[in-house]
Structure formats: C-alpha cells, structure tokens
Design a protein around this motif. Structure first.
Motif, mmCIF file in Angstrom:
data_model
loop_
_atom_site.group_PDB
_atom_site.id
_atom_site.type_symbol
_atom_site.label_atom_id
_atom_site.label_comp_id
_atom_site.label_asym_id
_atom_site.label_seq_id
_atom_site.Cartn_x
_atom_site.Cartn_y
_atom_site.Cartn_z
ATOM 1 N N VAL A 51 -22.066 -15.119 24.479
ATOM 2 C CA VAL A 51 -20.904 -14.291 24.820
ATOM 3 C C VAL A 51 -19.623 -15.115 24.743
ATOM 4 C CG1 VAL A 51 -19.814 -12.917 26.643
ATOM 5 C CG2 VAL A 51 -22.280 -12.732 26.241
ATOM 6 N N GLY A 52 -19.690 -16.359 25.204
ATOM 7 C CA GLY A 52 -18.496 -17.210 25.163
ATOM 8 C C GLY A 52 -18.045 -17.502 23.752
ATOM 9 N N PHE A 53 -18.996 -17.854 22.865
ATOM 10 C CA PHE A 53 -18.594 -18.137 21.490
ATOM 11 C C PHE A 53 -18.085 -16.876 20.799
ATOM 12 C CE2 PHE A 53 -19.219 -18.249 16.946
ATOM 13 C CZ PHE A 53 -18.428 -19.344 16.623
ATOM 14 N N THR A 54 -18.729 -15.741 21.037
ATOM 15 C CA THR A 54 -18.287 -14.495 20.400
ATOM 16 C C THR A 54 -16.871 -14.143 20.848
ATOM 17 O OG1 THR A 54 -20.582 -13.720 20.323
ATOM 18 C CG2 THR A 54 -18.861 -12.078 19.987
ATOM 19 N N SER A 55 -16.571 -14.346 22.123
ATOM 20 C CA SER A 55 -15.214 -14.067 22.611
ATOM 21 C C SER A 55 -14.212 -15.041 22.011
ATOM 22 C CB SER A 55 -15.172 -14.107 24.141
ATOM 23 O OG SER A 55 -15.404 -15.423 24.632
ATOM 24 N N LEU A 56 -14.629 -16.308 21.833
ATOM 25 C CA LEU A 56 -13.752 -17.290 21.191
ATOM 26 C C LEU A 56 -13.489 -16.925 19.744
ATOM 27 C CD1 LEU A 56 -12.264 -20.014 21.063
ATOM 28 C CD2 LEU A 56 -14.476 -21.097 20.588
ATOM 29 N N LEU A 57 -14.538 -16.534 19.026
ATOM 30 C CA LEU A 57 -14.388 -16.111 17.633
ATOM 31 C C LEU A 57 -13.443 -14.918 17.533
ATOM 32 C CD1 LEU A 57 -15.267 -16.366 14.656
ATOM 33 C CD2 LEU A 57 -17.233 -14.908 15.222
ATOM 34 N N PHE A 118 -17.223 -22.657 29.038
ATOM 35 C CA PHE A 118 -17.313 -23.941 28.352
ATOM 36 C C PHE A 118 -17.083 -23.799 26.854
ATOM 37 C CE2 PHE A 118 -19.872 -27.184 26.124
ATOM 38 C CZ PHE A 118 -19.112 -28.292 26.473
ATOM 39 N N GLN A 119 -17.460 -22.647 26.284
ATOM 40 C CA GLN A 119 -17.262 -22.473 24.841
ATOM 41 C C GLN A 119 -15.782 -22.536 24.462
ATOM 42 O OE1 GLN A 119 -20.118 -22.726 23.140
ATOM 43 N NE2 GLN A 119 -20.783 -22.867 25.270
ATOM 44 N N TRP A 120 -14.916 -22.187 25.384
ATOM 45 C CA TRP A 120 -13.479 -22.205 25.100
ATOM 46 C C TRP A 120 -12.895 -23.614 25.108
ATOM 47 C CZ3 TRP A 120 -10.109 -18.234 23.805
ATOM 48 C CH2 TRP A 120 -10.710 -16.981 23.699
ATOM 49 N N ILE A 121 -13.651 -24.587 25.595
ATOM 50 C CA ILE A 121 -13.196 -25.978 25.524
ATOM 51 C C ILE A 121 -14.203 -26.843 24.773
ATOM 52 C CG2 ILE A 121 -11.701 -25.926 27.560
ATOM 53 C CD1 ILE A 121 -14.023 -27.078 29.185
ATOM 54 N N ALA A 140 -7.740 -7.690 3.527
ATOM 55 C CA ALA A 140 -7.495 -6.255 3.340
ATOM 56 C C ALA A 140 -7.998 -5.430 4.520
ATOM 57 C CB ALA A 140 -8.165 -5.777 2.050
ATOM 58 N N ALA A 141 -8.997 -5.921 5.224
ATOM 59 C CA ALA A 141 -9.552 -5.191 6.371
ATOM 60 C C ALA A 141 -9.959 -6.204 7.446
ATOM 61 C CB ALA A 141 -10.749 -4.355 5.942
ATOM 62 N N PRO A 142 -8.982 -6.860 8.070
ATOM 63 C CA PRO A 142 -9.305 -7.971 8.976
ATOM 64 C C PRO A 142 -10.104 -7.560 10.205
ATOM 65 C CG PRO A 142 -6.963 -7.417 9.070
ATOM 66 C CD PRO A 142 -7.530 -6.659 7.922
ATOM 67 N N LEU A 143 -9.809 -6.412 10.788
ATOM 68 C CA LEU A 143 -10.525 -6.017 11.995
ATOM 69 C C LEU A 143 -11.988 -5.703 11.696
ATOM 70 C CD1 LEU A 143 -7.872 -3.830 13.863
ATOM 71 C CD2 LEU A 143 -8.495 -6.228 14.255
ATOM 72 N N ARG A 144 -12.233 -5.055 10.569
ATOM 73 C CA ARG A 144 -13.617 -4.776 10.187
ATOM 74 C C ARG A 144 -14.369 -6.083 9.946
ATOM 75 N NH1 ARG A 144 -15.252 -2.566 4.347
ATOM 76 N NH2 ARG A 144 -14.501 -4.682 3.966
ATOM 77 N N ALA A 145 -13.735 -7.010 9.227
ATOM 78 C CA ALA A 145 -14.374 -8.292 8.943
ATOM 79 C C ALA A 145 -14.648 -9.058 10.235
ATOM 80 C CB ALA A 145 -13.491 -9.112 8.004
ATOM 81 N N LEU A 146 -13.691 -9.027 11.155
ATOM 82 C CA LEU A 146 -13.856 -9.734 12.421
ATOM 83 C C LEU A 146 -14.988 -9.121 13.240
ATOM 84 C CD1 LEU A 146 -12.843 -11.953 14.285
ATOM 85 C CD2 LEU A 146 -11.140 -10.337 15.181
ATOM 86 N N ALA A 147 -15.092 -7.803 13.228
ATOM 87 C CA ALA A 147 -16.181 -7.130 13.944
ATOM 88 C C ALA A 147 -17.533 -7.544 13.385
ATOM 89 C CB ALA A 147 -16.005 -5.615 13.855
ATOM 90 N N TRP A 148 -17.634 -7.616 12.051
ATOM 91 C CA TRP A 148 -18.885 -8.061 11.424
ATOM 92 C C TRP A 148 -19.193 -9.509 11.785
ATOM 93 C CZ3 TRP A 148 -22.870 -5.621 9.662
ATOM 94 C CH2 TRP A 148 -22.734 -4.336 9.120
ATOM 95 N N MET A 149 -18.182 -10.361 11.771
ATOM 96 C CA MET A 149 -18.405 -11.764 12.111
ATOM 97 C C MET A 149 -18.930 -11.899 13.539
ATOM 98 S SD MET A 149 -15.417 -14.131 10.420
ATOM 99 C CE MET A 149 -14.041 -13.000 10.498
ATOM 100 N N CYS A 150 -18.293 -11.201 14.470
ATOM 101 C CA CYS A 150 -18.724 -11.272 15.867
ATOM 102 C C CYS A 150 -20.149 -10.742 16.031
ATOM 103 C CB CYS A 150 -17.763 -10.485 16.754
ATOM 104 S SG CYS A 150 -16.135 -11.251 16.924
ATOM 105 N N ALA A 151 -20.473 -9.640 15.336
ATOM 106 C CA ALA A 151 -21.808 -9.061 15.439
ATOM 107 C C ALA A 151 -22.863 -10.001 14.876
ATOM 108 C CB ALA A 151 -21.845 -7.720 14.707
ATOM 109 N N VAL A 152 -22.589 -10.585 13.715
ATOM 110 C CA VAL A 152 -23.559 -11.492 13.087
ATOM 111 C C VAL A 152 -23.793 -12.716 13.957
ATOM 112 C CG1 VAL A 152 -23.912 -13.053 11.126
ATOM 113 C CG2 VAL A 152 -23.167 -10.699 10.727
ATOM 114 N N PHE A 153 -22.718 -13.311 14.451
ATOM 115 C CA PHE A 153 -22.880 -14.507 15.284
ATOM 116 C C PHE A 153 -23.606 -14.174 16.587
ATOM 117 C CE2 PHE A 153 -20.052 -17.040 12.653
ATOM 118 C CZ PHE A 153 -20.558 -18.317 12.848
#
Length: 201
Positions: A51-57, A118-121, A140-153
């Motif tokens: 959860v910490g890394f996903t929030s950081l991403l 701790f993930q934030w530091i 071209a679609a940053p929010l969609r890409a970011l959502a996919w990145m967070c989901a995959v991680f």
C-alpha cells in the motif's frame, strides 16, 4: 513514454516483479521479520509495503517528483530523514535477541502503518517509482496509465515481497539456537544499514 499496449503491460509487469523481488531495505526487513516472528505476524508489514509503495507511485505520477526537482532542499531533507530512520531500524534488528515468542519477547515486527510510511522515505522505492513513471507513463492518457501502473504493482508486489518473509520463516528452525539468531540479526542489521551506501555516496 508510450501508450500502454498489451506488450507494454507485460513489460511493466516484468519490471514490477524484478524491482519488487530484488534486494532492498524493505525486503531485508521482511527477511529478518519472517525469521524472528513468522509469516503471520509479518503479513501486516507485507501489506504496508504494498500500500505504501502504491501510494508513493500514485504521488509521483501526479507530479510529486516535480516538486522535489523544484525544491532540492526538500529532497535532501527527505533523504536524511529516511537515512536516520533506516539506521534506527537496522539498530533495532541488530539488537533483537528473540524469536518473538514467550512473555519476554519485547521485540515486534513493523506495523502496517509504519511499513506504509517507510516507503515514502525508502530510497529504493523512490528510484523505482520515478523510473516507472518516466518509462511507462502515457502522455496522451496519463491518469489511465497511472491507474494501470498502480494496479500492476499492487498485484505483483504482495507475492514478490512475501518470498522474503517466507524465506525468513523457513530459517526459524535453524535460528532456534540463540547464538545463531544473534549473529543473523546482527548481519541483517548491518546489511540494512549498507543499503544506504548508494544513496549517501
């Protein structure tokens, strides 16, 4: 930067696996925690890392990285705060002399919230988040890409980091000897402290 196709999603998943399972401060702490406390008591720490890394991403993808580029002093403050806390955790691990059982066991694994924050530091977490956004963000679609990145991680991170806790748990029989446990914890504390070297040199 390029659109997230099936091929790029597969590449992102591979990147997530490699960066999640490779050695780093969080994984070394999971190894030590699994050995000292078992997997069940270490599970909140596993979930806190994810959860910490996903929030950081998410924060980096929404522009937090640019804030640190604009304010280098803020980045330096975060770096030294992270270094100080990491050294504290290394000391705590090195001083542990208990398998986490019995009335005298004062040591404990990191709680969910501690692991999340701790993930934030965590210097490795920042490097991975910045690299992921730089490579896999779709302009071209940053929010969609970011959502996919967070989901995959988030999906990849839990089983990847759990490997370290499970490996630590597999050592519990060997480490039942107090002298072995003491040497193991000192070694883990030193190894954790050494992860600071790339950040501070």
């Amino acid at each position: 930067m390029y659109p997230l196709t099936l091929e790029s999603l597969a590449a992102l998943a591979g990147f997530a696996v490699v960066t999640s399972i490779s050695p780093g401060p969080s994984n070394l702490m999971l190894l030590a925690s699994g050995a000292n406390f078992g997997f069940g008591r270490t599970l909140p720490q596993v979930l806190g890392i994810t959860v910490g890394f996903t929030s950081l991403l998410l924060g980096v993808g929404l522009g937090l990285g640019a804030l640190f580029l604009a304010w280098p002093a803020l980045a330096q403050a975060l770096k030294f705060a992270g270094a100080a806390y990491l050294l504290y955790l290394a000391w705590r691990i090195a001083q542990s002399r208990s398998m986490g059982a019995g009335p005298a066991a004062a040591a404990r694994p990191l709680r969910f919230g501690e692991s999340l924050l701790f993930q934030w530091i965590n210097p490795k977490a920042w490097m991975v988040a910045l690299a992921a956004v730089a490579v896999y963000m779709d302009a071209a679609a940053p929010l969609r890409a970011l959502a996919w990145m967070c989901a995959v991680f988030a999906l990849v991170n839990v089983p990847s980091v759990s490997v370290w806790a499970l490996f630590g748990m597999s050592l519990r029989g060997f480490l039942a000897n107090p002298a072995r446990l003491r040497r193991f914890n000192i070694g883990m504390g030193v190894a954790l402290a050494l992860t600071l070297w790339p950040m501070l040199r």
